[in-house]
Design a protein around this motif. Structure first.
Motif, PDB file in Angstrom:
ATOM      1  N   ASP A  84       0.816  -1.212   0.000  1.00 19.23           N
ATOM      2  CA  ASP A  84       0.000   0.000   0.000  1.00 19.23           C
ATOM      3  C   ASP A  84       0.853   1.267   0.000  1.00 19.23           C
ATOM      4  O   ASP A  84       0.328   2.363   0.074  1.00 19.23           O
ATOM      5  CB  ASP A  84      -0.987  -0.009   1.162  1.00 19.23           C
ATOM      6  N   GLY A  85       2.155   1.134  -0.101  1.00 20.93           N
ATOM      7  CA  GLY A  85       3.057   2.276  -0.183  1.00 20.93           C
ATOM      8  C   GLY A  85       3.478   2.803   1.173  1.00 20.93           C
ATOM      9  O   GLY A  85       2.806   2.584   2.177  1.00 20.93           O
ATOM     10  N   VAL A 103       8.915   3.947  -3.107  1.00 23.80           N
ATOM     11  CA  VAL A 103       7.451   4.025  -3.167  1.00 23.80           C
ATOM     12  C   VAL A 103       6.776   2.956  -2.311  1.00 23.80           C
ATOM     13  O   VAL A 103       5.864   3.241  -1.541  1.00 23.80           O
ATOM     14  CB  VAL A 103       6.964   3.937  -4.630  1.00 23.80           C
ATOM     15  N   GLY A 104       7.228   1.716  -2.430  1.00 25.16           N
ATOM     16  CA  GLY A 104       6.578   0.625  -1.704  1.00 25.16           C
ATOM     17  C   GLY A 104       7.514  -0.205  -0.862  1.00 25.16           C
ATOM     18  O   GLY A 104       7.154  -1.297  -0.438  1.00 25.16           O
ATOM     19  N   SER A 126      -0.345  -2.030   7.409  1.00 28.83           N
ATOM     20  CA  SER A 126      -0.259  -2.408   6.004  1.00 28.83           C
ATOM     21  C   SER A 126      -1.000  -3.717   5.758  1.00 28.83           C
ATOM     22  O   SER A 126      -1.785  -3.830   4.800  1.00 28.83           O
ATOM     23  CB  SER A 126       1.206  -2.547   5.573  1.00 28.83           C
ATOM     24  N   ALA A 139       1.698  -0.346  -4.825  1.00 29.85           N
ATOM     25  CA  ALA A 139       2.088   0.901  -4.168  1.00 29.85           C
ATOM     26  C   ALA A 139       2.177   2.070  -5.132  1.00 29.85           C
ATOM     27  O   ALA A 139       1.714   3.158  -4.825  1.00 29.85           O
ATOM     28  CB  ALA A 139       3.424   0.721  -3.453  1.00 29.85           C
ATOM     29  N   ARG A 140       2.736   1.855  -6.318  1.00 26.84           N
ATOM     30  CA  ARG A 140       2.904   2.977  -7.247  1.00 26.84           C
ATOM     31  C   ARG A 140       1.575   3.486  -7.768  1.00 26.84           C
ATOM     32  O   ARG A 140       1.512   4.564  -8.333  1.00 26.84           O
ATOM     33  CB  ARG A 140       3.828   2.592  -8.386  1.00 26.84           C
ATOM     34  N   SER A 142      -1.197   3.614  -5.705  1.00 29.57           N
ATOM     35  CA  SER A 142      -2.009   4.032  -4.547  1.00 29.57           C
ATOM     36  C   SER A 142      -2.107   5.537  -4.463  1.00 29.57           C
ATOM     37  O   SER A 142      -1.266   6.269  -4.881  1.00 29.57           O
ATOM     38  CB  SER A 142      -1.405   3.503  -3.249  1.00 29.57           C
TER      39      SER A 142
END
Length: 142
Positions: A84-85, A103-104, A126, A139-140, A142
């Protein structure tokens, strides 16, 4: 390239990790993630220790499955994967101790230098987000 679950024994993998600090941290992370998730560790690809699973889908329609919580003991640092980053954890990361992020991913060189209670809360939050049944991104995205 699609990464998948393997039959490699996570305990044997962790026992062979070098250097020694990374092996120690890998065991600590495995114990922490097993406690938080209630899942037993499984190997995802050749070097990721994963717990649980979630399904993701890109806007293009490409989809797959990945660990809902995971880490990899890399030589420069232990990598914790936060699907989820990391942005959602700015408040906790400010209190964690020495680390870097992408990012993640959360990178920690020595777990003895971070607050493990804060790290456990990051993993817990998370895990809850990713396994809620409503999270289906990377993640990228989100």
């Amino acid at each position: 390239m699609v990464t998948t679950w393997t039959d490699v024994d996570p305990a044997a993998y962790i026992d062979a990790v070098t250097p020694a600090v990374r092996r120690r941290d890998a065991q600590t992370l495995s114990d922490l993630m097993e406690r938080v998730t209630g899942e037993t560790p499984r190997m995802f690809g050749p070097s990721i220790v994963g717990f649980g699973e979630y399904h993701y889908e890109y806007p293009s329609g490409r989809s797959g499955d990945a660990p809902a919580a995971a880490f990899a003991p890399r030589k420069p640092a232990s990598t914790l994967y936060l699907a989820d980053g990391v942005a959602a954890y700015a408040d906790l990361l400010a209190r964690l101790g020495p680390h870097t992020t992408s990012v993640g991913c959360l990178y920690v060189k020595d777990l003895d230098q971070v607050d493990l209670e804060v790290l456990e809360e990051i993993v817990r939050r998370s895990w809850t987000t990713v396994t809620s049944g409503t999270f289906g991104q990377r993640a990228r995205d989100s």
